[in-house]
Design a protein around this motif. Structure first.
Motif, PDB file in Angstrom:
ATOM      1  N   ASN A  81      41.935  -0.377 -15.295  1.00  0.00           N
ATOM      2  CA  ASN A  81      43.356  -0.409 -15.017  1.00  0.00           C
ATOM      3  C   ASN A  81      44.009  -1.569 -15.773  1.00  0.00           C
ATOM      4  O   ASN A  81      45.044  -1.409 -16.417  1.00  0.00           O
ATOM      5  CB  ASN A  81      43.564  -0.563 -13.490  1.00  0.00           C
ATOM      6  CG  ASN A  81      45.020  -0.512 -13.078  1.00  0.00           C
ATOM      7  OD1 ASN A  81      45.601  -1.510 -12.690  1.00  0.00           O
ATOM      8  ND2 ASN A  81      45.632   0.663 -13.176  1.00  0.00           N
ATOM      9  N   ALA A  82      43.377  -2.735 -15.709  1.00  0.00           N
ATOM     10  CA  ALA A  82      43.919  -3.922 -16.364  1.00  0.00           C
ATOM     11  C   ALA A  82      44.016  -3.693 -17.873  1.00  0.00           C
ATOM     12  O   ALA A  82      45.035  -3.995 -18.504  1.00  0.00           O
ATOM     13  CB  ALA A  82      43.051  -5.133 -16.058  1.00  0.00           C
ATOM     14  N   GLU A  83      42.947  -3.155 -18.428  1.00  0.00           N
ATOM     15  CA  GLU A  83      42.925  -2.904 -19.861  1.00  0.00           C
ATOM     16  C   GLU A  83      44.038  -1.933 -20.257  1.00  0.00           C
ATOM     17  O   GLU A  83      44.686  -2.093 -21.287  1.00  0.00           O
ATOM     18  CB  GLU A  83      41.567  -2.290 -20.213  1.00  0.00           C
ATOM     19  CG  GLU A  83      41.098  -2.577 -21.609  1.00  0.00           C
ATOM     20  CD  GLU A  83      39.726  -1.938 -21.810  1.00  0.00           C
ATOM     21  OE1 GLU A  83      38.735  -2.505 -21.313  1.00  0.00           O
ATOM     22  OE2 GLU A  83      39.666  -0.845 -22.416  1.00  0.00           O
ATOM     23  N   GLY A  84      44.255  -0.930 -19.410  1.00  0.00           N
ATOM     24  CA  GLY A  84      45.270   0.075 -19.704  1.00  0.00           C
ATOM     25  C   GLY A  84      46.685  -0.483 -19.744  1.00  0.00           C
ATOM     26  O   GLY A  84      47.542   0.042 -20.451  1.00  0.00           O
ATOM     27  N   PHE A  85      46.928  -1.524 -18.977  1.00  0.00           N
ATOM     28  CA  PHE A  85      48.291  -2.054 -18.906  1.00  0.00           C
ATOM     29  C   PHE A  85      48.472  -3.406 -19.596  1.00  0.00           C
ATOM     30  O   PHE A  85      49.602  -3.887 -19.743  1.00  0.00           O
ATOM     31  CB  PHE A  85      48.745  -2.147 -17.448  1.00  0.00           C
ATOM     32  CG  PHE A  85      49.044  -0.799 -16.839  1.00  0.00           C
ATOM     33  CD1 PHE A  85      50.255  -0.172 -17.105  1.00  0.00           C
ATOM     34  CD2 PHE A  85      48.110  -0.140 -16.040  1.00  0.00           C
ATOM     35  CE1 PHE A  85      50.527   1.075 -16.567  1.00  0.00           C
ATOM     36  CE2 PHE A  85      48.382   1.108 -15.501  1.00  0.00           C
ATOM     37  CZ  PHE A  85      49.590   1.723 -15.765  1.00  0.00           C
ATOM     38  N   ALA A  86      47.361  -4.009 -20.033  1.00  0.00           N
ATOM     39  CA  ALA A  86      47.416  -5.383 -20.566  1.00  0.00           C
ATOM     40  C   ALA A  86      48.449  -5.546 -21.673  1.00  0.00           C
ATOM     41  O   ALA A  86      49.149  -6.552 -21.743  1.00  0.00           O
ATOM     42  CB  ALA A  86      46.036  -5.809 -21.053  1.00  0.00           C
ATOM     43  N   LYS A  87      48.522  -4.532 -22.537  1.00  0.00           N
ATOM     44  CA  LYS A  87      49.384  -4.678 -23.713  1.00  0.00           C
ATOM     45  C   LYS A  87      50.869  -4.605 -23.407  1.00  0.00           C
ATOM     46  O   LYS A  87      51.697  -4.812 -24.284  1.00  0.00           O
ATOM     47  CB  LYS A  87      49.035  -3.595 -24.737  1.00  0.00           C
ATOM     48  CG  LYS A  87      47.733  -3.916 -25.447  1.00  0.00           C
ATOM     49  CD  LYS A  87      47.446  -2.945 -26.567  1.00  0.00           C
ATOM     50  CE  LYS A  87      46.076  -3.241 -27.147  1.00  0.00           C
ATOM     51  NZ  LYS A  87      45.391  -2.023 -27.578  1.00  0.00           N
ATOM     52  N   GLU A  88      51.217  -4.257 -22.186  1.00  0.00           N
ATOM     53  CA  GLU A  88      52.649  -4.172 -21.887  1.00  0.00           C
ATOM     54  C   GLU A  88      53.054  -5.017 -20.683  1.00  0.00           C
ATOM     55  O   GLU A  88      54.047  -4.723 -20.030  1.00  0.00           O
ATOM     56  CB  GLU A  88      53.071  -2.702 -21.722  1.00  0.00           C
ATOM     57  CG  GLU A  88      52.133  -1.870 -20.877  1.00  0.00           C
ATOM     58  CD  GLU A  88      52.368  -0.361 -21.035  1.00  0.00           C
ATOM     59  OE1 GLU A  88      52.337   0.128 -22.174  1.00  0.00           O
ATOM     60  OE2 GLU A  88      52.579   0.303 -20.006  1.00  0.00           O
ATOM     61  N   CYS A  89      52.312  -6.105 -20.461  1.00  0.00           N
ATOM     62  CA  CYS A  89      52.593  -6.949 -19.295  1.00  0.00           C
ATOM     63  C   CYS A  89      53.546  -8.099 -19.604  1.00  0.00           C
ATOM     64  O   CYS A  89      53.275  -8.909 -20.488  1.00  0.00           O
ATOM     65  CB  CYS A  89      51.299  -7.568 -18.778  1.00  0.00           C
ATOM     66  SG  CYS A  89      50.281  -6.408 -17.890  1.00  0.00           S
TER      67      CYS A  89
END
Ligand SMILES: [Zn+2]
Ligand SMILES: [Zn+2]
Lengths: 492, 492
Positions: A81-89
């Motif tokens: 989950n973290a990896e999936g959203f990391a780039k847009e945090c």
């Protein structure tokens, strides 16, 4: 008013943007990627919220509220989950501003006020919620836990579009916890059905219910269900998703319960959401070159009255009649606007309410009063008819019902006309270019083929529809065997 | 259930914290200073929202939504406002996380993804909203602009308490724009009255309406009006504020309109808000050592039925009767819970619903059924009485009405008993220590004296009440002349 609204056939994308702005739904703000939802747009969103919230409560859910911020260490606990959203945090690193010593009257970030641990602005709330559920769940008696949250979330997007893709958006996110996988899957499917019900019966948008391919799954889910609608330009729009999370978050946050046999087990989870993106779907599915076409059930104003008059005494007589009709309509729960401005001419008003998508317009002049009639125009078909004032509240109630149905049927017919079965890759590409829509084609089930098609055609697999029959075939690209067709489309 | 709830008389502060948690209203989260609002607490907040939202709409306001983030340069435009909030601003500096090369499976802030301009997480939205109003207002015809927003805001607080002071909280903020100062002041006062109406008729909390001293004004306002309630420990709580902003924000954001004479003028503004702090007021004003005491109008469950039974057939008979009563009550808009759990004993249930503040409890056993009666207990006075089942829906409807009134009257009596006039500083200090409450005293009108009293006694001027009569006197500290008394208190 609607003068100069671009035509859909000429520039669909420009038409959409201009319509959203001119109809008073939303506009870009002075903050990169963030929109302002204007009163008229927000009034529609409020109607959506009310209907959805009632549906969630009827299916046993309660609302709650969890923090906007998620500490980085908590955020990264569920790795996928973290990896999936990391780039847009968006990340908060400091908690104070101070006067800028080099720049009188200006502020700067206080370098001394650095947070020990950075805070992520929630892009989705599984992490913070499951870290909380750990304390709420001990026994099977605490399950199921059925919670929803209405909130803002932030996903840093480089290319944004009003409602469809914005850095900040409003949504609801349901997060439920269950004792068994079966129950969690049933919840996932139940909420998919709630969304489909809402889309079809309120948005008037027919949707395909299906399952995403692994490539397109929510980061951290075992399965993502979705509803997909077709817009007037032949592109698909994902209007809602419902995720079966398995035990992923329970494991990441160590959420266990004692089952009836006294044994410790990890909890099973789901999450599901719809967002202000639905506003984009609403606009793109039904509106025309004159403006919005709103389904009556979501229209903030369902009926607008426009007086046609020259003299003040004429206006007075019309106003008296309208007041009476307004009361009768409101008693039936119909929302009415009386546009008696004396600063604008009727033609201007007609165009304005067309732009704003009010389902029914009633024009009344002195001659109408004499005859006991009014000129009633429906927004969806633009048909006009002269109707009796006597009993008008009943006629309009039925008319609103018909309009809701007609808008749905029109969208359904459009989808049917723009859903084609295709068996060769050549045909697939030709259809996408010449008559885009849903393309039902065989797929060999591999992410590689899916990826290749996406790169070569920009079409993605929208879903494997729940109601697709088994059908032997071969993948149009690789020739490998396939047991069912899937839905392809270019998408928003 | 309520076992071990601390007593108010022993440790009011601990009693409050424990009650908020045990009654299921809220708890601290894993994020510093941020709370989780739990389903039962959120259900009360939803009721508050619904009532307030209806009041705002009735007074002509529409809802909209503005961005969470405010670019630093925009935030600092209105200098006093910016200065007032600078020390508690959470700041977003980066927009991406990446895999931490030194720490497998962990994330770090991507140093390359630094924002060109930092974003402040809104502590209040005047800046972003007035920067938007600049584009919405050109002519007097665009005024008044009457907008409200329901949103989360962040103010970085070092010492937090559930509901009363949290880093993130939920609120509504109204932001209106007007053509004249008179109209803006009238709006400010109108919204103060709306808040007072809500506080007294829904929260059952009598409030003093007044104006803040310059020291206590909202940063950027010319005048701050407020409502102040008195809690059971004799401390005051500011329950809502309404600000007359003058032309400050219009000047900072260059918002001008052409008046009827064709001349350009700056727009006049107001803003007003209440927050989840009201939840704290609700708890502290009415609850007791057994738990919450909720005014019926805001109680998520207004009536709870508890069956008293030994055998299954007894339960079946009671359940049948309750189903019938529940239907009749719900037809009157009364929310009912039937607690037929067979895992807990009646005594446990009684304590639990007392803790949760349900206004009316109805216990029915086999003997009651025979007699056609039920044992009805009211939460506020703890009185029990045997009532006829026949027509119970009417009796309970009246009872709920009485309870709402009684809770208000009790709070009013408490406030009257704890509001004293004082003419010497000695007496002032003694009252604050021995019988704290509102202290009406003369003040010379200077910030210096106000500051000195605050430092020496921790009491602040809560407000200059709108209804205080003129009265010649002398400041109790400096002996300088004063023309009216002001409200002092220690406060939350
Ligand atoms: Zn799909
Ligand atoms: Zn005050």
């Amino acid at each position: 008013m609607s003068k100069g609204l671009p035509k859909r056939s000429e520039d669909y994308s420009l038409w959409y943007n201009e319509l959203v702005k001119r109809a008073g739904l939303a506009e870009n703000s002075g903050v990169r990627g963030c929109m302002v939802i204007k009163p008229y747009g927000y009034a529609i969103w409020e109607k959506m919220q009310r209907v959805l919230d009632d549906m969630f409560k009827k299916t046993g859910h309660s609302n709650a509220y969890f923090p906007l911020f998620i500490p980085k260490s908590m955020f990264e606990a569920e790795e996928k989950n973290a990896e999936g959203f990391a780039k847009e945090c968006a990340v908060v690193t400091h908690y104070r501003l101070q006067n800028d010593p080099d720049n009188k009257g200006k502020l700067r970030v206080d370098p001394e006020a650095r947070l020990e641990e950075e805070l992520v602005v929630r892009p989705t709330s599984e992490a913070i919620i499951w870290s909380t559920y750990k304390n709420w769940i001990q026994s099977y008696r605490d399950l199921p836990l059925l919670i929803n949250q209405w909130a803002n979330v932030v996903r840093w997007e480089m290319r944004t579009r009003l409602f469809l893709r914005t850095a900040e958006f409003l949504w609801q996110e349901g997060h439920t916890a269950h004792a068994t996988a079966e129950e969690a899957v049933a919840e996932t499917v139940q909420m998919l059905n709630v969304y489909a019900d809402f889309a079809e019966n309120y948005l008037a948008l027919p949707v395909v219910k299906g399952v995403k391919t692994p490539n397109e799954r929510f980061a951290g889910a075992l399965d993502t269900y979705c509803i997909e609608g077709l817009m007037q330009d032949g592109k698909a729009l994902q209007a809602g998703t419902s995720h079966f999370l398995g035990q992923n978050f329970a494991q990441a946050f160590d959420v266990k319960f004692t089952n009836k046999e006294g044994k410790l087990e990890h909890v099973w989870g789901t999450s599901w959401g719809v967002s202000t993106r639905l506003m984009g779907a609403l606009v793109m599915a039904h509106s025309d070159d004159e403006g919005l076409v709103l389904p009556p059930k979501l229209a903030p104003i369902q009926v607008v009255f426009v007086p046609i008059f020259r003299k003040d005494e004429e206006l007075a007589q019309i106003s008296e009649k309208v007041a009476e009709l307004k009361q009768k309509l409101e008693a039936k729960g119909i929302s009415v606007k009386y546009d008696d401005r004396d600063t604008e001419r009727p033609g201007f008003k007609f165009a304005e309410w067309e732009l704003k998508g009010v389902p029914v317009r009633v024009a009344i002049g002195p001659r109408d009063l004499e005859n006991g009639t009014a000129e009633v125009a429906r927004r969806d078909t633009k048909e006009k008819q002269s109707l009796q004032l006597e009993g008008l509240e009943n006629t309009l109630e039925n008319l609103l019902h018909d309009i809701q149905e007609n808008i749905y049927n029109k969208a359904l017919q459009f989808r049917q006309e723009n859903t084609v079965k295709v068996d060769s890759y050549e045909e697939f590409k030709r259809v996408l270019d010449e008559k885009p829509g849903f393309v039902l084609a065989h797929w060999d089930g591999t992410p590689e083929t899916e990826e290749r098609i996406k790169e070569e055609t920009k079409a993605t697999i929208r879903c494997i529809a729940l109601d697709t029959p088994e059908e032997a075939g071969v993948d149009m690209v690789t020739g490998k065997p396939s047991s069912r067709r899937v839905y392809f489309a270019r998408a928003y």
